[in-house]
Write a protein that holds these residues in place. Structure first.
Motif, PDB file in Angstrom:
ATOM      1  N   ARG A  39      10.835  23.785 -13.014  1.00 38.14           N
ATOM      2  CA  ARG A  39      12.217  23.938 -12.461  1.00 38.14           C
ATOM      3  C   ARG A  39      12.388  25.360 -11.932  1.00 38.14           C
ATOM      4  NH1 ARG A  39      15.331  23.841 -16.824  1.00 38.14           N
ATOM      5  NH2 ARG A  39      16.023  26.052 -16.534  1.00 38.14           N
ATOM      6  N   SER A  58      13.371  23.301  -2.052  1.00 41.05           N
ATOM      7  CA  SER A  58      12.801  22.245  -2.527  1.00 41.05           C
ATOM      8  C   SER A  58      11.487  22.078  -1.236  1.00 41.05           C
ATOM      9  CB  SER A  58      13.277  21.140  -2.962  1.00 41.05           C
ATOM     10  OG  SER A  58      12.414  20.209  -3.434  1.00 41.05           O
ATOM     11  N   GLU A  78      11.829  20.673  -9.458  1.00 39.05           N
ATOM     12  CA  GLU A  78      13.259  20.637  -9.317  1.00 39.05           C
ATOM     13  C   GLU A  78      13.666  21.811  -9.084  1.00 39.05           C
ATOM     14  OE1 GLU A  78      14.496  19.501 -13.415  1.00 39.05           O
ATOM     15  OE2 GLU A  78      13.687  17.323 -13.500  1.00 39.05           O
ATOM     16  N   SER A  80      17.393  23.647  -8.766  1.00 40.92           N
ATOM     17  CA  SER A  80      18.763  23.518  -9.049  1.00 40.92           C
ATOM     18  C   SER A  80      19.535  24.995  -9.005  1.00 40.92           C
ATOM     19  CB  SER A  80      18.875  22.854 -10.185  1.00 40.92           C
ATOM     20  OG  SER A  80      18.265  23.777 -11.262  1.00 40.92           O
TER      21      SER A  80
END
Length: 150
Positions: A39, A58, A78, A80
């Motif tokens: 992440r 990404s 991931e 974010s």
């Protein structure tokens, strides 16, 4: 404990983010998941971090990570946004939350107090101004440890 690949991943991710006008805020590699999850939290310093920012990061980072072969096994990437923090740091935070209820902690007493609560008026070069029970007070920035939304 930070995964040993995180420094290398950050070295790869940071220039990718910079090329997109973004900042890398954090990286976590969760190897207890199957498949492992990498992440990456990003922030757009010019605007609210959007889904398009996350998607662009990404795609670009995936290509760089695949080319580097840094992570030998299958994993999930991931990207974010870290979301809103309740701690105000940037000029943008202080502008956005003008009028909101905040608490200020000082490293040493100012006018006999180390904790102040009130509504944020502004932050300038010298002080952070609050409205405390209708009275404006200017707390020197040099004494402030943190400013937190209530």
């Amino acid at each position: 404990m930070t995964h040993p690949l995180i420094p290398q991943i950050l070295d790869l991710a940071t220039p990718v983010a910079q090329d997109l006008g973004l900042d890398v805020v954090a990286a976590v590699f969760q190897t207890n998941q199957r498949p492992p999850v990498l992440r990456i939290d990003i922030r757009n310093p010019q605007d609210e971090t959007s889904l398009n920012d996350c998607e662009a990061m990404s795609r670009a980072l995936e290509a760089v990570l695949d080319a580097s072969d840094s992570i030998p096994e299958a994993y999930v990437l991931e990207v974010s946004s870290p979301g809103l923090s309740d701690i105000l740091n940037s000029d943008r935070d202080f502008i956005s939350f003008k009028g909101f209820s905040v608490s200020i902690t000082t490293e040493e007493p100012y006018k006999g107090q180390t904790h102040w609560s009130g509504h944020l008026i502004e932050r300038n070069e010298e002080s952070i101004r609050l409205s405390c029970k209708g009275k404006a007070i200017a707390i020197p920035r040099s004494l402030v440890v943190n400013v937190q939304l209530n």
